[in-house]
Write a protein that holds these residues in place. Structure first.
Motif, short mmCIF file in Angstrom:
data_model
loop_
_atom_site.label_atom_id
_atom_site.label_comp_id
_atom_site.label_asym_id
_atom_site.label_seq_id
_atom_site.Cartn_x
_atom_site.Cartn_y
_atom_site.Cartn_z
N TYR A 218 14.58 -32.79 0.93
CA TYR A 218 12.94 -32.69 0.21
C TYR A 218 13.05 -33.35 -1.31
N THR B 70 4.52 -32.52 -13.15
CA THR B 70 3.26 -32.69 -12.85
C THR B 70 2.44 -31.26 -12.97
N LEU C 120 6.97 -23.90 -4.52
CA LEU C 120 6.94 -23.49 -3.13
C LEU C 120 7.86 -24.16 -2.08
N SER D 5 10.93 -35.71 4.15
CA SER D 5 9.78 -35.35 4.13
C SER D 5 9.29 -35.48 2.57
N ILE E 40 3.16 -38.74 -1.47
CA ILE E 40 3.18 -39.97 -2.31
C ILE E 40 3.89 -39.56 -3.68
N ALA F 257 4.59 -33.67 13.82
CA ALA F 257 5.88 -33.64 14.49
C ALA F 257 5.68 -32.91 16.00
N GLU F 258 4.91 -32.16 15.76
CA GLU F 258 4.65 -31.34 17.31
C GLU F 258 4.51 -32.47 18.51
N ASN G 5 -8.37 -37.26 1.99
CA ASN G 5 -7.93 -37.71 3.18
C ASN G 5 -7.32 -36.71 4.35
N ASP H 45 -6.15 -26.33 4.83
CA ASP H 45 -7.23 -27.05 4.31
C ASP H 45 -8.38 -26.58 3.75
N GLY I 243 -0.86 -40.96 -6.40
CA GLY I 243 -0.31 -39.87 -5.36
C GLY I 243 -0.36 -38.59 -6.23
C1 B12 Z 1 0.84 -27.02 0.49
C2 B12 Z 1 0.41 -28.24 -0.34
C3 B12 Z 1 0.87 -28.44 -1.58
C4 B12 Z 1 1.71 -27.30 -2.35
C5 B12 Z 1 3.23 -28.06 -2.28
C6 B12 Z 1 3.91 -27.33 -1.29
C7 B12 Z 1 5.31 -28.05 -1.35
N1 B12 Z 1 6.40 -27.69 -1.76
O1 B12 Z 1 5.66 -29.05 -0.69
C8 B12 Z 1 1.07 -27.63 -3.71
C9 B12 Z 1 0.00 -26.83 -4.25
C10 B12 Z 1 2.13 -27.52 -4.87
C11 B12 Z 1 0.71 -29.10 -3.76
C12 B12 Z 1 0.60 -30.00 -4.61
C13 B12 Z 1 0.16 -31.33 -4.56
N2 B12 Z 1 -0.35 -31.98 -3.42
CO1 B12 Z 1 -0.39 -31.03 -1.72
N3 B12 Z 1 -0.65 -30.25 -0.15
C14 B12 Z 1 -0.41 -29.19 0.56
C15 B12 Z 1 -1.22 -29.04 1.68
C16 B12 Z 1 -2.37 -28.30 1.64
C17 B12 Z 1 -0.16 -28.35 2.91
C18 B12 Z 1 1.13 -29.01 2.95
C19 B12 Z 1 1.96 -28.36 4.20
O2 B12 Z 1 2.75 -27.51 3.84
N4 B12 Z 1 1.73 -28.47 5.17
C20 B12 Z 1 2.15 -27.66 6.48
C21 B12 Z 1 3.19 -28.40 6.97
C22 B12 Z 1 3.78 -27.66 8.44
O3 B12 Z 1 2.82 -29.75 7.20
P1 B12 Z 1 3.24 -31.19 6.80
O4 B12 Z 1 4.10 -30.91 5.53
O5 B12 Z 1 2.36 -32.20 6.95
O6 B12 Z 1 4.42 -31.58 8.02
C23 B12 Z 1 3.90 -31.68 9.28
C24 B12 Z 1 3.97 -33.31 9.56
O7 B12 Z 1 3.53 -34.05 8.33
C25 B12 Z 1 5.49 -33.50 10.03
N5 B12 Z 1 6.23 -33.79 8.99
C26 B12 Z 1 6.41 -33.67 7.67
N6 B12 Z 1 7.64 -33.94 7.10
C27 B12 Z 1 8.37 -34.25 7.88
C28 B12 Z 1 9.55 -34.78 8.00
C29 B12 Z 1 10.27 -35.35 9.17
C30 B12 Z 1 11.53 -35.89 9.14
C31 B12 Z 1 9.58 -35.42 10.45
C32 B12 Z 1 10.01 -35.88 11.65
C33 B12 Z 1 8.32 -34.95 10.43
C34 B12 Z 1 7.75 -34.32 9.24
O8 B12 Z 1 5.58 -32.46 10.57
C35 B12 Z 1 5.11 -31.40 10.18
C36 B12 Z 1 4.43 -30.48 11.51
O9 B12 Z 1 3.65 -31.26 11.92
C37 B12 Z 1 -1.30 -30.47 2.08
C38 B12 Z 1 -2.56 -30.75 3.10
C39 B12 Z 1 -2.09 -30.54 4.61
N7 B12 Z 1 -2.92 -29.99 5.37
O10 B12 Z 1 -0.85 -31.28 4.86
C40 B12 Z 1 -1.60 -31.05 0.95
C41 B12 Z 1 -1.09 -32.41 0.29
C42 B12 Z 1 0.35 -32.68 1.12
N8 B12 Z 1 -0.93 -32.62 -1.01
C43 B12 Z 1 -1.54 -33.92 -1.58
C44 B12 Z 1 -1.55 -33.97 -2.87
C45 B12 Z 1 -2.01 -35.12 -3.21
C46 B12 Z 1 -0.86 -33.00 -3.87
C47 B12 Z 1 -0.98 -33.29 -5.30
C48 B12 Z 1 -0.49 -34.68 -5.81
C49 B12 Z 1 -2.30 -32.85 -5.90
C50 B12 Z 1 -3.28 -32.19 -5.17
N9 B12 Z 1 -4.24 -32.65 -5.06
O11 B12 Z 1 -2.93 -31.29 -4.37
C51 B12 Z 1 0.17 -32.27 -5.78
C52 B12 Z 1 1.59 -32.73 -5.91
C53 B12 Z 1 2.61 -31.85 -5.91
C54 B12 Z 1 3.15 -31.85 -7.31
N10 B12 Z 1 4.32 -30.82 -7.40
O12 B12 Z 1 3.38 -32.44 -8.13
C55 B12 Z 1 -1.73 -34.78 -0.28
C56 B12 Z 1 -0.54 -35.60 -0.18
C57 B12 Z 1 -1.06 -37.31 0.09
C58 B12 Z 1 -0.05 -37.99 0.19
N11 B12 Z 1 -0.27 -39.16 1.04
O13 B12 Z 1 0.89 -37.88 -0.34
C59 B12 Z 1 -2.02 -33.60 0.80
C60 B12 Z 1 -1.84 -34.47 2.07
C61 B12 Z 1 -3.31 -33.19 0.51
C62 B12 Z 1 -4.71 -34.42 0.62
N12 B12 Z 1 -5.68 -34.14 0.82
O14 B12 Z 1 -4.42 -35.36 0.61
N13 B12 Z 1 0.39 -29.46 -2.43
#
Ligand code: B12
Length: 492
Positions: A7, A13, A30, A72, A75, A120-121, A183, A221, A375
């Protein structure tokens, strides 16, 4: 196969909370839940090692051990991701990338061997099958949405838990609303998909059994996307689960219509929720209409916030300036709103248009998109050409930050919040990190800080008026220190 799950590092930020984490002796806010979830979907005979570079560096030993790296990122982690991918390739590793960064910007990552995109599911099993057959493709994507009732529990055991301030779990994906700048629905759909209560309890048991007692963030969300299920199934199950437990308070994200449902808020609090992040965006009706934020329209947003706080939930909120209908008065209106509502954690950003959103489509048509979005929606930059001049927008934005995070205003706002906040009595376990936070805050904020007068005034006021809330007062004072540091960077 030896798999390195990596990661990338977050820059300094608003949400990194870096300046606050040092008070707690923690390295990251987190954990990387996406990678932990992916880890649980990999063949059980593979060996896994997680390196969250927010917690520790990637070493030569890690690279020498691994056959393949799974990365993973969001942006905002782009630069660190580029560096990590380069190291992995130099060490001869196969690189697999997934998550939000690679959904939008994958042309910038020529070195990645395989993109496994979307949920990923759906895409990972196809990739793994092709890999096993010796002919893996470059890109795996899906237009479908996964049934998350089949999602395995994250592999918490890969984490060094004590390095984190909070843990995260996910109950649902998707949001029923359609705010034009967001988004989430493009990525995860309108239909709110939920896990079962059994899955959530299993995940929580996993954390509890590993000794976790601090905060748990439900990273949905919109947690209240399916209120009926919450009221009849998940929340009663959590209330029951909590009965013989200590600690583990919950945070989540929800829409403002939470304020309309007292029984729901009551159940959430009973189940252990104590904070909720709400997208308020703007007090301007015309702007709410412009961005299709229907759920926030024609309501008294300040009263809504107070009602949520009175039920025992701290409200954190997001605010945006730069809408087409914003007048020069909007900056003062935002400051007044934030101050009156007692929202200590106010994430204020300039409107950005992420690719794939209705806003991006509209502004592209109007020739008003300039470049990629950074991002980080709280860094004072934007990829749109606003109606108001960019200079006026940036000036106004900086004025808001300078005002709301100035020590006097911030501490005053914390007091406003503590006056309203009525949490139930809870069984908490005093932990080393709490003591450390207290001692560090006394030293850094009570002795060294130029704002020490405000710190002591807040502590004294809380001690006399709301003595039970001293931990909240200290915790918010620490967060305020981080927000001030971030604002100083943006305003400089
Ligand atoms: C929790 C979260 C946070 C946490 C960070 C947790 C952490 N340490 O990663 C906090 C609150 C700190 C945070 C902050 C920010 N976040 Co945020 N966050 C989220 C949120 C709500 C959930 C992410 C999560 O854990 N999902 C659960 C897991 C299981 O899902 P996932 O990560 O998507 O993984 C799945 C797939 O993507 C895939 N996958 C993921 N990684 C990989 C890797 C491989 C190799 C493979 C095969 C598959 C795979 O498989 C998983 C299972 O399906 C998302 C929205 C969302 N629903 O995704 C936004 C999101 C990720 N955040 C976003 C953003 C923009 C931010 C911020 C910039 C500001 C903001 N507006 O929130 C900051 C930046 C962080 C920083 N420190 O500066 C955007 C990212 C957009 C982008 N294209 O980058 C999202 C998508 C929200 C949005 N509406 O746009 N965030």
């Amino acid at each position: 196969m030896n798999i390195l799950l990596v990661y990338p590092e977050f820059p300094d930020t608003f949400w990194s909370h870096k300046h606050a984490l040092k008070f707690l002796g923690k390295r990251a806010l987190l954990p990387p839940l996406g990678l932990l979830t992916v880890a649980a979907m990999l063949p059980p005979e593979w060996s896994l090692r997680l390196v969250d570079t927010n917690v520790r560096g990637l070493t030569k030993n890690d690279l020498a051990w691994a056959d393949c790296a799974f990365i993973s990122a969001m942006i905002v982690q782009r630069e660190s991701a580029q560096r990590i991918i380069a190291y992995c390739k130099e060490s001869g590793l196969r690189v697999v990338a997934g998550g939000p960064l690679f959904m939008s910007d994958r042309e910038q990552f020529a070195a990645v061997d395989h993109f496994v995109l979307n949920e990923a599911e759906l895409t990972l099993p196809v990739f793994l099958k092709d890999l096993a057959q010796g002919n893996p493709g470059r890109t795996y994507a899906s237009h479908l949405f996964a049934d998350i009732r089949q999602t395995p529990a994250p592999k918490w055991e890969l984490l060094d838990l004590k390095r984190y301030a909070g843990m995260s779990i996910q109950f649902s994906r998707g949001c029923p609303f359609q705010c034009d700048f967001c988004n989430v629905t493009t990525l995860l759909g309108h239909q709110v998909r939920t896990k079962t209560s059994r899955q959530i309890l299993t995940e929580l048991d996993g954390l509890y059994n590993l000794g976790w007692r601090d905060e748990v963030f439900f990273v949905d969300d919109n947690f209240i996307g399916n209120k009926t299920f919450l009221k009849t199934d998940l929340l009663p199950a959590l209330v029951e689960w909590r009965k013989d437990k200590k600690g583990l308070l919950f945070i989540t994200e929800a829409s403002i219509n939470l304020a309309d449902d007292k029984p729901l808020m009551g159940l959430m609090v009973e189940a252990g929720f104590n904070k909720v992040f709400v997208g308020i965006e703007t007090p301007e009706e015309e702007c709410l209409a412009e961005c299709s934020k229907q759920q926030n329209r024609n309501r008294s947003l300040i009263e809504d916030v107070k009602n949520i706080q009175r039920m025992g939930l701290e409200v954190q909120a997001g605010f945006i300036v730069g809408f087409d209908h914003d007048k020069p008065t909007v900056f003062q209106k935002q400051m007044d709103f934030i101050q009156l509502s007692g929202i200590a954690t106010a994430m204020v950003g300039i409107l950005q248009a992420p690719p794939g959103t209705p806003l991006h489509k509209r502004l592209k048509k109007e020739g008003r998109i300039r470049g990629d979005s950074s991002g980080d929606n709280v860094d004072g930059t934007t990829n749109i050409i606003p109606v108001m001049s960019l200079d006026a927008l940036r000036d106004g934005y900086k004025r808001i930050l300078q005002h709301i995070y100035a020590p006097e205003t911030y501490y005053q706002r914390v007091k406003t919040f503590l006056r309203e906040y009525k949490p139930p009595k809870r069984r908490v376990q005093l932990r080393f990190s709490h003591l450390l936070a207290l001692v560090q805050s006394l030293y850094w904020l009570g002795i060294l800080s130029q704002a020490r007068v405000h710190y002591w005034k807040l502590l004294l006021w809380t001690q006399f008026k709301r003595p039970r809330l001293i931990p909240e007062a200290i915790s918010l004072a620490i967060c305020g220190y981080h927000y001030r540091k971030i604002c100083e960077q943006h305003v400089a």
